[in-house]
Structures are given as structure tokens and as C-alpha cells.
Design a protein around this motif. Structure first.
Motif, short mmCIF file in Angstrom:
data_model
loop_
_atom_site.label_atom_id
_atom_site.label_comp_id
_atom_site.label_asym_id
_atom_site.label_seq_id
_atom_site.Cartn_x
_atom_site.Cartn_y
_atom_site.Cartn_z
N PHE A 24 37.57 42.21 41.75
CA PHE A 24 38.85 41.82 42.64
C PHE A 24 39.15 43.05 43.51
N ALA A 25 39.61 42.42 44.61
CA ALA A 25 40.20 43.44 45.70
C ALA A 25 41.48 43.96 45.02
N GLN A 26 41.76 45.32 44.90
CA GLN A 26 42.70 45.84 44.13
C GLN A 26 44.18 45.45 44.75
N ALA A 27 44.10 45.17 46.14
CA ALA A 27 45.48 44.88 46.78
C ALA A 27 45.79 43.34 46.35
N ALA A 28 44.58 42.43 46.26
CA ALA A 28 45.07 41.15 46.04
C ALA A 28 45.65 40.85 44.42
N LEU A 29 44.92 41.80 43.67
CA LEU A 29 45.32 41.96 42.12
C LEU A 29 46.79 42.36 41.98
N ALA A 31 49.27 42.21 44.42
CA ALA A 31 49.98 41.14 44.83
C ALA A 31 50.26 40.02 43.83
N GLN A 32 48.82 39.71 42.81
CA GLN A 32 49.02 38.50 42.32
C GLN A 32 49.99 39.05 41.05
N LEU A 33 50.10 40.28 40.39
CA LEU A 33 50.94 40.86 39.63
C LEU A 33 52.42 40.76 40.18
N ARG A 34 52.65 41.09 41.18
CA ARG A 34 53.91 40.93 41.86
C ARG A 34 54.48 39.56 41.73
N GLU A 35 53.65 38.58 42.18
CA GLU A 35 54.26 37.04 41.97
C GLU A 35 54.29 36.66 40.54
N ALA A 80 54.03 43.32 34.26
CA ALA A 80 53.30 43.00 35.66
C ALA A 80 54.11 44.00 36.40
N SER A 81 55.21 44.06 36.35
CA SER A 81 56.03 45.34 37.20
C SER A 81 55.49 46.51 37.04
N ALA A 82 55.03 46.84 35.85
CA ALA A 82 54.45 48.21 35.73
C ALA A 82 53.09 48.49 36.40
N GLY A 83 52.66 47.40 36.98
CA GLY A 83 51.52 47.98 37.79
C GLY A 83 50.09 47.42 37.43
N LEU A 84 49.05 47.48 38.04
CA LEU A 84 47.76 46.89 37.42
C LEU A 84 47.19 48.07 36.56
#
Length: 190
Positions: A24-29, A31-35, A80-84
Motif C-alpha cells: 500500500f502507499a505509505q501515505a495512505a496507510l 492516513a488510515q491509521l490516523r482515521e 495507531a497514534s504511534a505510527g505505521l
């Protein structure tokens, strides 16, 4: 297709998560984690995993096969807030260590009815300060509200199992009341 849903199945799913998420595109992932951190939401995708397909006792040995698994990944807001990278590190370590679950339950799924037998398995693994809970059920059953999104995702492909992976912060104290695994669970076949 009948195949074993056991600790090895869990390890194959966990090992497949980082490279699959890497597609997956890292930016999209991110964004998913932020959501995910803001609301109850999962990242869902299909995963093709090697399994040993069971055969009838008089038909010979089990043959290699590929199972199609719908994976729904839930990450607790704190993680999720800790990041991908933090999430991928937890999953990678759990797959590499191959430890035994601190809790597991294997059960025939009575709701599947007599015509189509189904099975359910849950297992909880501890990795550092995180718990990873895997639940797998067959035949795949999803809530009606999820069916539309899943239909678009799998494009009418046959799904052999649904596995939910839930990652949350934890300590061993969190699971002190769960019964400990004193013996290996028997394999689940579907």
C-alpha cells in the motif's frame, strides 16, 4: 477447501502482514491509521496464504493449496497514534518470535448450521507491550453493514476464511485472569 487453522496459521498471517501492508502507499496507510485512531475502523484486505489442504483419509496425503483470507486489521488508537512503523515492528517481532499464545480457544461454530460446518479460533499473543488477538472463522460471516464494502474489495472471489487481527497496548497483568494454555489446542479444520 479444508485446512488447519492453528498456531502455524496465525504465524503465517502475522508474517504476511508487513509485506502485504508494504504494497500500500505509505501515505495512505498513515492516513488510515490516523482515521483509525479517531474512530472504530479497520483496514481490510485479502491475503493469499499457503495451506495444506486436507483430503479424505483414503485419498492420500494433504496437498499444498492456497487459501484466500479476508484480513481485517484493527489497531488501538494509542498504537495507531504511534505510527505505521511502530505497528509494523510489533507485528514483525510477533511473527519472528513464533511464541505460543497466552490464550487460545478452538470451537465448532454452531451458528453455521448442519449443512455447512464452520469453525472458530481465537488466540492472543503478547509482544513487548502489545497484545495481538487473532480470531478466525469459517465459513466467512460478516455483518450486513460490512458486506457492501467487502463485496467491492473481493470482487466476488471466494473467501475461505475471515481473520481479524486486533493490536492493542497490553501488559501480562492485563491477561492475568485468562486461562493459560497448558496444552496445544487441537487443529481446527474447516
Amino acid at each position: 477447501m479444508k485446512f488447519e487453522i492453528d498456531r502455524e496459521y496465525d504465524q503465517r498471517v502475522l508474517a504476511a502482514l508487513p509485506p502485504t501492508l508494504g504494497l500500500f502507499a505509505q501515505a495512505a496507510l498513515r492516513a488510515q491509521l490516523r482515521e483509525m485512531a479517531k474512530q472504530r475502523r479497520a483496514i481490510c484486505f485479502t491475503l493469499m496464504t499457503p495451506v495444506l489442504a486436507r483430503t479424505l483419509p483414503d485419498a492420500g496425503e494433504a496437498a499444498p493449496a492456497i487459501a484466500t483470507v479476508l484480513v481485517c486489521l484493527h489497531v488501538a488508537p494509542a498504537l495507531a497514534s504511534a505510527g505505521l512503523e511502530a505497528v509494523l515492528k510489533i507485528v514483525s517481532r510477533a511473527a519472528e518470535t513464533g511464541g505460543d499464545p497466552i490464550h487460545q480457544l478452538v470451537s465448532p461454530d454452531a451458528a453455521a448450521g448442519a449443512v455447512r460446518s464452520g469453525f472458530y479460533r481465537e488466540a492472543i499473543y503478547i509482544e513487548a507491550n502489545a497484545s495481538i488477538a487473532l480470531t478466525t472463522h469459517t465459513p466467512p460471516k460478516l455483518p450486513p453493514e460490512a458486506m457492501h464494502a467487502v463485496d467491492a474489495l473481493v470482487r466476488e472471489a471466494a473467501i475461505d476464511a475471515v481473520t481479524t487481527v486486533a493490536i492493542a497496548p497490553a501488559s501480562l497483568r492485563t491477561f492475568a485472569s485468562l486461562p493459560r494454555c497448558t496444552a496445544a489446542a487441537s487443529p481446527t479444520l474447516h
